[in-house]
Scaffold this motif. Sequence first.
Motif, PDB file in Angstrom:
ATOM      1  N   LEU A   3     -54.463 -44.523 -17.679  1.00  0.00           N
ATOM      2  CA  LEU A   3     -55.072 -43.899 -16.513  1.00  0.00           C
ATOM      3  C   LEU A   3     -54.169 -42.773 -16.059  1.00  0.00           C
ATOM      4  CD1 LEU A   3     -57.183 -43.905 -14.203  1.00  0.00           C
ATOM      5  CD2 LEU A   3     -55.633 -45.426 -12.987  1.00  0.00           C
ATOM      6  N   ALA A   4     -54.730 -41.607 -15.873  1.00  0.00           N
ATOM      7  CA  ALA A   4     -54.002 -40.469 -15.327  1.00  0.00           C
ATOM      8  C   ALA A   4     -54.727 -40.033 -14.061  1.00  0.00           C
ATOM      9  CB  ALA A   4     -53.949 -39.328 -16.337  1.00  0.00           C
ATOM     10  N   VAL A   5     -53.968 -39.609 -13.068  1.00  0.00           N
ATOM     11  CA  VAL A   5     -54.556 -39.177 -11.804  1.00  0.00           C
ATOM     12  C   VAL A   5     -54.223 -37.709 -11.559  1.00  0.00           C
ATOM     13  CG1 VAL A   5     -54.646 -41.454 -10.746  1.00  0.00           C
ATOM     14  CG2 VAL A   5     -52.572 -40.097 -10.538  1.00  0.00           C
ATOM     15  N   LEU A   6     -55.083 -37.053 -10.822  1.00  0.00           N
ATOM     16  CA  LEU A   6     -54.985 -35.625 -10.562  1.00  0.00           C
ATOM     17  C   LEU A   6     -54.271 -35.376  -9.245  1.00  0.00           C
ATOM     18  CD1 LEU A   6     -55.955 -32.811 -11.533  1.00  0.00           C
ATOM     19  CD2 LEU A   6     -58.032 -33.216 -10.207  1.00  0.00           C
ATOM     20  N   GLY A   7     -53.297 -34.481  -9.266  1.00  0.00           N
ATOM     21  CA  GLY A   7     -52.587 -34.115  -8.047  1.00  0.00           C
ATOM     22  C   GLY A   7     -52.075 -32.691  -8.148  1.00  0.00           C
ATOM     23  N   THR A   8     -51.428 -32.235  -7.079  1.00  0.00           N
ATOM     24  CA  THR A   8     -50.864 -30.888  -7.069  1.00  0.00           C
ATOM     25  C   THR A   8     -49.355 -30.964  -6.914  1.00  0.00           C
ATOM     26  OG1 THR A   8     -51.224 -30.700  -4.693  1.00  0.00           O
ATOM     27  CG2 THR A   8     -52.900 -29.763  -6.107  1.00  0.00           C
ATOM     28  N   ASP A  16     -35.825 -31.541 -14.175  1.00  0.00           N
ATOM     29  CA  ASP A  16     -37.245 -31.856 -14.362  1.00  0.00           C
ATOM     30  C   ASP A  16     -37.839 -32.652 -13.209  1.00  0.00           C
ATOM     31  OD1 ASP A  16     -37.272 -30.600 -16.860  1.00  0.00           O
ATOM     32  OD2 ASP A  16     -36.525 -32.405 -17.852  1.00  0.00           O
ATOM     33  N   GLU A  17     -37.113 -32.769 -12.115  1.00  0.00           N
ATOM     34  CA  GLU A  17     -37.602 -33.541 -10.976  1.00  0.00           C
ATOM     35  C   GLU A  17     -38.609 -32.749 -10.160  1.00  0.00           C
ATOM     36  OE1 GLU A  17     -34.389 -34.921  -8.553  1.00  0.00           O
ATOM     37  OE2 GLU A  17     -33.206 -35.526 -10.291  1.00  0.00           O
ATOM     38  N   GLY A  18     -39.554 -33.472  -9.565  1.00  0.00           N
ATOM     39  CA  GLY A  18     -40.517 -32.824  -8.691  1.00  0.00           C
ATOM     40  C   GLY A  18     -41.304 -33.861  -7.913  1.00  0.00           C
ATOM     41  N   ARG A  19     -42.228 -33.371  -7.117  1.00  0.00           N
ATOM     42  CA  ARG A  19     -43.134 -34.246  -6.369  1.00  0.00           C
ATOM     43  C   ARG A  19     -44.538 -33.717  -6.537  1.00  0.00           C
ATOM     44  NH1 ARG A  19     -41.268 -38.244  -3.543  1.00  0.00           N
ATOM     45  NH2 ARG A  19     -39.093 -38.302  -2.991  1.00  0.00           N
ATOM     46  N   VAL A  20     -45.476 -34.668  -6.649  1.00  0.00           N
ATOM     47  CA  VAL A  20     -46.895 -34.338  -6.763  1.00  0.00           C
ATOM     48  C   VAL A  20     -47.612 -34.967  -5.586  1.00  0.00           C
ATOM     49  CG1 VAL A  20     -48.983 -34.747  -8.126  1.00  0.00           C
ATOM     50  CG2 VAL A  20     -46.874 -34.074  -9.264  1.00  0.00           C
ATOM     51  N   VAL A  34     -44.383 -30.481 -18.667  1.00  0.00           N
ATOM     52  CA  VAL A  34     -45.154 -29.320 -18.217  1.00  0.00           C
ATOM     53  C   VAL A  34     -44.205 -28.256 -17.647  1.00  0.00           C
ATOM     54  CG1 VAL A  34     -47.350 -30.505 -17.838  1.00  0.00           C
ATOM     55  CG2 VAL A  34     -45.627 -30.498 -16.028  1.00  0.00           C
ATOM     56  N   PRO A  35     -43.310 -27.724 -18.471  1.00  0.00           N
ATOM     57  CA  PRO A  35     -42.331 -26.766 -17.960  1.00  0.00           C
ATOM     58  C   PRO A  35     -42.960 -25.496 -17.394  1.00  0.00           C
ATOM     59  CG  PRO A  35     -42.311 -26.776 -20.356  1.00  0.00           C
ATOM     60  CD  PRO A  35     -43.192 -27.926 -19.915  1.00  0.00           C
ATOM     61  N   GLU A  36     -44.194 -25.193 -17.788  1.00  0.00           N
ATOM     62  CA  GLU A  36     -44.886 -24.004 -17.300  1.00  0.00           C
ATOM     63  C   GLU A  36     -45.490 -24.195 -15.911  1.00  0.00           C
ATOM     64  OE1 GLU A  36     -48.156 -26.454 -19.248  1.00  0.00           O
ATOM     65  OE2 GLU A  36     -45.990 -26.202 -19.434  1.00  0.00           O
ATOM     66  N   ALA A  37     -45.522 -25.428 -15.415  1.00  0.00           N
ATOM     67  CA  ALA A  37     -46.157 -25.726 -14.133  1.00  0.00           C
ATOM     68  C   ALA A  37     -45.332 -25.184 -12.971  1.00  0.00           C
ATOM     69  CB  ALA A  37     -46.339 -27.232 -13.981  1.00  0.00           C
ATOM     70  N   SER A  38     -46.044 -24.752 -11.933  1.00  0.00           N
ATOM     71  CA  SER A  38     -45.366 -24.247 -10.739  1.00  0.00           C
ATOM     72  C   SER A  38     -45.992 -24.852  -9.493  1.00  0.00           C
ATOM     73  CB  SER A  38     -45.424 -22.714 -10.703  1.00  0.00           C
ATOM     74  OG  SER A  38     -46.755 -22.268 -10.733  1.00  0.00           O
ATOM     75  N   LEU A  39     -45.392 -24.580  -8.345  1.00  0.00           N
ATOM     76  CA  LEU A  39     -45.883 -25.129  -7.088  1.00  0.00           C
ATOM     77  C   LEU A  39     -47.367 -24.809  -6.908  1.00  0.00           C
ATOM     78  CD1 LEU A  39     -43.003 -24.297  -4.595  1.00  0.00           C
ATOM     79  CD2 LEU A  39     -43.524 -26.490  -5.656  1.00  0.00           C
TER      80      LEU A  39
END
Length: 80
Positions: A3-8, A16-20, A34-39
């Motif tokens: 199961l994968a969920v959608l977030g921003t 590589d740390e972040g928050r969604v 996903v190194p290409e992903a941005s805020l």
Amino acid sequence: MCLAVLGTISERGPGDEGRVDLRGNRIAVNLALVPEASLGDYVLLHAGFAIRVVPKAEAEETLKLLAQLESPDADRPEAT
């Protein structure tokens, strides 16, 4: 079954740390895949990892469909 969920993406930290943001809940995630992903980008989140950047139009359509599932449907017959 997976199961994968959608977030921003709401934050990018060191490495590589972040928050969604998942519907108001901010979850710590690993962004290494996903190194290409941005805020503000939509991503699929699975087991603490953002696994795919989702195009905005596709994400918005998915969120629209999910909202329809959550709302009462007047045309749907009631179960007996």
